[in-house]
Motif scaffolding. Sequence first.
Motif, PDB file in Angstrom:
ATOM      1  N   HIS A   1       9.998  63.948   2.080  1.00 51.74           N
ATOM      2  CA  HIS A   1      10.522  64.424   3.456  1.00 51.74           C
ATOM      3  C   HIS A   1      11.735  64.121   3.645  1.00 51.74           C
ATOM      4  CE1 HIS A   1       9.622  63.751   8.101  1.00 51.74           C
ATOM      5  NE2 HIS A   1      10.163  64.975   7.845  1.00 51.74           N
ATOM      6  N   LEU A   2      12.723  64.919   3.941  1.00 47.56           N
ATOM      7  CA  LEU A   2      14.134  64.885   3.848  1.00 47.56           C
ATOM      8  C   LEU A   2      14.409  63.638   4.923  1.00 47.56           C
ATOM      9  CD1 LEU A   2      15.793  68.331   3.270  1.00 47.56           C
ATOM     10  CD2 LEU A   2      15.351  66.410   1.782  1.00 47.56           C
ATOM     11  N   ALA A   3      13.898  63.744   6.201  1.00 46.52           N
ATOM     12  CA  ALA A   3      14.236  62.793   7.195  1.00 46.52           C
ATOM     13  C   ALA A   3      13.694  61.354   6.751  1.00 46.52           C
ATOM     14  CB  ALA A   3      13.645  62.790   8.415  1.00 46.52           C
ATOM     15  N   ASP A   4      13.099  61.263   5.665  1.00 44.17           N
ATOM     16  CA  ASP A   4      12.674  59.731   5.251  1.00 44.17           C
ATOM     17  C   ASP A   4      13.424  59.381   4.079  1.00 44.17           C
ATOM     18  OD1 ASP A   4      10.674  59.636   7.158  1.00 44.17           O
ATOM     19  OD2 ASP A   4       8.989  60.449   6.165  1.00 44.17           O
ATOM     20  N   ALA A   5      14.379  60.412   3.610  1.00 39.81           N
ATOM     21  CA  ALA A   5      15.125  60.045   2.423  1.00 39.81           C
ATOM     22  C   ALA A   5      16.256  59.268   2.733  1.00 39.81           C
ATOM     23  CB  ALA A   5      15.454  61.230   1.660  1.00 39.81           C
ATOM     24  N   GLY A   6      16.559  59.208   3.912  1.00 44.28           N
ATOM     25  CA  GLY A   6      17.784  58.517   4.302  1.00 44.28           C
ATOM     26  C   GLY A   6      19.091  59.571   4.768  1.00 44.28           C
ATOM     27  N   ILE A   7      18.920  60.491   4.925  1.00 48.10           N
ATOM     28  CA  ILE A   7      20.050  61.332   5.083  1.00 48.10           C
ATOM     29  C   ILE A   7      20.497  61.377   6.731  1.00 48.10           C
ATOM     30  CG2 ILE A   7      19.560  63.243   3.372  1.00 48.10           C
ATOM     31  CD1 ILE A   7      18.253  65.089   5.477  1.00 48.10           C
ATOM     32  N   PHE A   8      19.527  60.756   7.466  1.00 48.15           N
ATOM     33  CA  PHE A   8      19.881  60.603   8.868  1.00 48.15           C
ATOM     34  C   PHE A   8      20.221  59.146   9.039  1.00 48.15           C
ATOM     35  CE2 PHE A   8      17.497  64.709   9.593  1.00 48.15           C
ATOM     36  CZ  PHE A   8      18.660  65.456   9.628  1.00 48.15           C
ATOM     37  N   ASN A   9      20.371  58.568   8.081  1.00 53.06           N
ATOM     38  CA  ASN A   9      20.641  57.032   8.288  1.00 53.06           C
ATOM     39  C   ASN A   9      21.920  56.839   8.831  1.00 53.06           C
ATOM     40  OD1 ASN A   9      18.003  55.539   7.869  1.00 53.06           O
ATOM     41  ND2 ASN A   9      18.411  55.367   5.653  1.00 53.06           N
ATOM     42  N   PHE A  10      22.509  55.782   9.720  1.00 52.39           N
ATOM     43  CA  PHE A  10      23.595  55.320   9.907  1.00 52.39           C
ATOM     44  C   PHE A  10      24.094  54.536   8.899  1.00 52.39           C
ATOM     45  CE2 PHE A  10      22.278  55.925  14.526  1.00 52.39           C
ATOM     46  CZ  PHE A  10      23.334  57.308  14.857  1.00 52.39           C
TER      47      PHE A  10
ATOM     48  N   GLY B   1      20.219  60.534  14.295  1.00 47.54           N
ATOM     49  CA  GLY B   1      20.684  59.000  13.782  1.00 47.54           C
ATOM     50  C   GLY B   1      19.678  58.128  14.698  1.00 47.54           C
ATOM     51  N   LEU B   2      19.782  58.241  16.060  1.00 46.51           N
ATOM     52  CA  LEU B   2      18.837  57.067  16.907  1.00 46.51           C
ATOM     53  C   LEU B   2      17.430  57.354  16.593  1.00 46.51           C
ATOM     54  CD1 LEU B   2      20.922  57.314  20.161  1.00 46.51           C
ATOM     55  CD2 LEU B   2      20.965  55.465  18.477  1.00 46.51           C
ATOM     56  N   VAL B   3      17.078  58.880  16.403  1.00 47.22           N
ATOM     57  CA  VAL B   3      15.684  59.058  16.266  1.00 47.22           C
ATOM     58  C   VAL B   3      15.146  58.701  14.876  1.00 47.22           C
ATOM     59  CG1 VAL B   3      13.907  60.877  16.164  1.00 47.22           C
ATOM     60  CG2 VAL B   3      15.697  60.762  17.876  1.00 47.22           C
ATOM     61  N   TYR B   4      15.954  58.882  13.695  1.00 39.83           N
ATOM     62  CA  TYR B   4      15.534  58.850  12.219  1.00 39.83           C
ATOM     63  C   TYR B   4      16.060  57.576  11.580  1.00 39.83           C
ATOM     64  CZ  TYR B   4      13.483  63.590  12.945  1.00 39.83           C
ATOM     65  OH  TYR B   4      12.623  64.463  13.281  1.00 39.83           O
ATOM     66  N   SER B   5      17.256  57.030  11.768  1.00 37.03           N
ATOM     67  CA  SER B   5      17.852  56.280  11.103  1.00 37.03           C
ATOM     68  C   SER B   5      17.001  54.558  11.112  1.00 37.03           C
ATOM     69  CB  SER B   5      19.136  55.948  11.752  1.00 37.03           C
ATOM     70  OG  SER B   5      19.940  54.665  11.071  1.00 37.03           O
ATOM     71  N   ASP B   6      17.141  54.196   9.907  1.00 35.54           N
ATOM     72  CA  ASP B   6      16.522  52.799   9.965  1.00 35.54           C
ATOM     73  C   ASP B   6      17.429  51.706  10.264  1.00 35.54           C
ATOM     74  OD1 ASP B   6      14.102  53.864   8.474  1.00 35.54           O
ATOM     75  OD2 ASP B   6      15.411  53.743   6.683  1.00 35.54           O
ATOM     76  N   TYR B   7      18.504  52.031  10.361  1.00 38.50           N
ATOM     77  CA  TYR B   7      19.661  51.028  10.899  1.00 38.50           C
ATOM     78  C   TYR B   7      20.370  51.664  12.220  1.00 38.50           C
ATOM     79  CZ  TYR B   7      19.294  50.714   5.874  1.00 38.50           C
ATOM     80  OH  TYR B   7      18.826  50.624   4.718  1.00 38.50           O
ATOM     81  N   ASN B   8      20.140  50.781  13.298  1.00 42.11           N
ATOM     82  CA  ASN B   8      20.570  51.066  14.758  1.00 42.11           C
ATOM     83  C   ASN B   8      21.609  49.958  15.346  1.00 42.11           C
ATOM     84  OD1 ASN B   8      19.329  53.393  14.827  1.00 42.11           O
ATOM     85  ND2 ASN B   8      17.372  52.832  15.411  1.00 42.11           N
ATOM     86  N   GLU B   9      21.907  49.162  14.270  1.00 43.54           N
ATOM     87  CA  GLU B   9      22.939  48.321  14.924  1.00 43.54           C
ATOM     88  C   GLU B   9      24.313  48.824  15.283  1.00 43.54           C
ATOM     89  OE1 GLU B   9      21.324  47.745  12.280  1.00 43.54           O
ATOM     90  OE2 GLU B   9      19.905  45.980  12.344  1.00 43.54           O
TER      91      GLU B   9
ATOM     92  N   ALA C   1      27.336  47.868  15.230  1.00 43.23           N
ATOM     93  CA  ALA C   1      28.325  48.052  14.194  1.00 43.23           C
ATOM     94  C   ALA C   1      28.066  48.987  13.033  1.00 43.23           C
ATOM     95  CB  ALA C   1      28.470  46.671  13.778  1.00 43.23           C
ATOM     96  N   ILE C   2      26.800  49.411  12.666  1.00 39.84           N
ATOM     97  CA  ILE C   2      26.799  50.117  11.811  1.00 39.84           C
ATOM     98  C   ILE C   2      26.796  52.032  12.261  1.00 39.84           C
ATOM     99  CG2 ILE C   2      24.771  51.189  10.185  1.00 39.84           C
ATOM    100  CD1 ILE C   2      23.699  48.346  10.062  1.00 39.84           C
ATOM    101  N   ILE C   3      26.361  51.970  13.414  1.00 42.87           N
ATOM    102  CA  ILE C   3      26.409  53.230  14.198  1.00 42.87           C
ATOM    103  C   ILE C   3      27.776  53.697  14.038  1.00 42.87           C
ATOM    104  CG2 ILE C   3      26.073  54.577  16.325  1.00 42.87           C
ATOM    105  CD1 ILE C   3      23.597  52.774  16.957  1.00 42.87           C
ATOM    106  N   VAL C   4      28.762  52.856  14.504  1.00 47.70           N
ATOM    107  CA  VAL C   4      30.031  53.127  14.904  1.00 47.70           C
ATOM    108  C   VAL C   4      31.131  53.100  13.721  1.00 47.70           C
ATOM    109  CG1 VAL C   4      30.020  52.758  17.220  1.00 47.70           C
ATOM    110  CG2 VAL C   4      30.807  51.029  15.408  1.00 47.70           C
ATOM    111  N   SER C   5      30.410  52.763  12.576  1.00 50.17           N
ATOM    112  CA  SER C   5      31.279  52.593  11.008  1.00 50.17           C
ATOM    113  C   SER C   5      31.042  54.185  10.627  1.00 50.17           C
ATOM    114  CB  SER C   5      30.620  51.597  10.055  1.00 50.17           C
ATOM    115  OG  SER C   5      29.254  52.095   9.865  1.00 50.17           O
ATOM    116  N   ASP C   6      32.227  54.325   9.741  1.00 47.79           N
ATOM    117  CA  ASP C   6      32.349  55.883   9.053  1.00 47.79           C
ATOM    118  C   ASP C   6      32.731  56.816  10.054  1.00 47.79           C
ATOM    119  OD1 ASP C   6      32.081  54.677   6.702  1.00 47.79           O
ATOM    120  OD2 ASP C   6      30.395  55.703   6.006  1.00 47.79           O
TER     121      ASP C   6
END
Length: 281
Positions: A48-57, A132-140, A142-147
Motif C-alpha cells: 500500500h503506497l500510503a504505508d510505504a512512507g511516500i507521505f511521511n514528513f 502528510g497530516l493524515v498519513y505521515s508517521d512523523y507529525n512533530e 520540527a519534522i513537518i517544516v524541514s525540507d
Amino acid sequence: MLRLLTIEFHKLKYNRASKVLSIIYFGLLTSIALIAAIKFEFGNFKLHLADAGIFNFPYIWHFNTYIAAILKFFLLLVIVSMMSNEYSYKTLKQNLIDGLSKKEFILSKFYTVIAFAGISTVFVFVVSLVLGLVYSDYNEFAIIVSDLEYLLAFFIKLVGFFSFGLFLGILVKRSAFAIGAMFVWLIIENMFRGYLFWQFNENEHTSNTVDKFMQFLPLESMTNLIKEPFSRLGAVRSAANTMGETFTKSYSVDFTNILIVSFWTFVFIYLSYKLLLKRDL
C-alpha cells in the motif's frame, strides 16, 4: 503590478482553452492524493503506497513537488497560448495603442508567470500538508517544516520553465510551434550530453564531468532543482542494500542550481523584451 495582472487575468477569463487547461492542471495536482489509494498485490506480497512512507514528513515535500513538476506542461500550454493569442487576436497591438508600453506588456506576462507558479506552489503545499497530516508517521512540528526548500525549488523551477515558454511564444508566435521548439531544445540538450560522453571517452569519472557541463543548460538546470525522490525511499534503499547496492546521491536543493535557473529566467525575460522592441507590430 496589480493593474498589469488584472489585464492578463481578464484576457484569460475569456479564453476557454486556458480555463480548461488550468482546471485540468490543478485537478491533476489534487489527484496526487489518489496515490494513497493505490495498492499492489502479488500473491502474498502486498504493498500500500500510503504505508510505504511516500507521505511521511519531510519526504512528502520532495516527492510531491517532483510529481507536481511533471504536470507543468499543462500550464506551459496556457502560457504559450496566452502569447500566441496576442498575435492572433491583435490584442498586443491594441494594448500598445491604448498606452501600454512594451516593457509593461512583458512585465504583465512575467507577473502572470509568477502568479501561476505561486498559486501552484501554494496548492502543492496545501495538498502535501493535508496528506502528510493524515498519513505521515512523523507529525512533530520540527519534522513537518524541514525540507520546505523543495517548495522554493518548485516555485523557481516553474518560473524558469514558464519564462522559457513565454520567450518561445514571442519568438515563434504560434503555441504549437513554441511547444515544438521546447521539445527540440530538449533533444539538443540530450544530444549535447551524448556528445560530451563521446568526447570524454566514457569511464567511471565521465558522468560527473558531463554533469558539471550540463548543469548550466536551461532545461537541465531546471531538472537538477528537484532530483528524483524514489531512490531516497527507505523501502528502495533496503531492497538495494540486499542486492549489495548503495546510494551516495545527494537529494538536497543546491543553491547553485537556484542561481543558474534564476539567471536563465532573467535571460528569457530580457530576450523577450528585446525581441518585442525590435519587432514592427
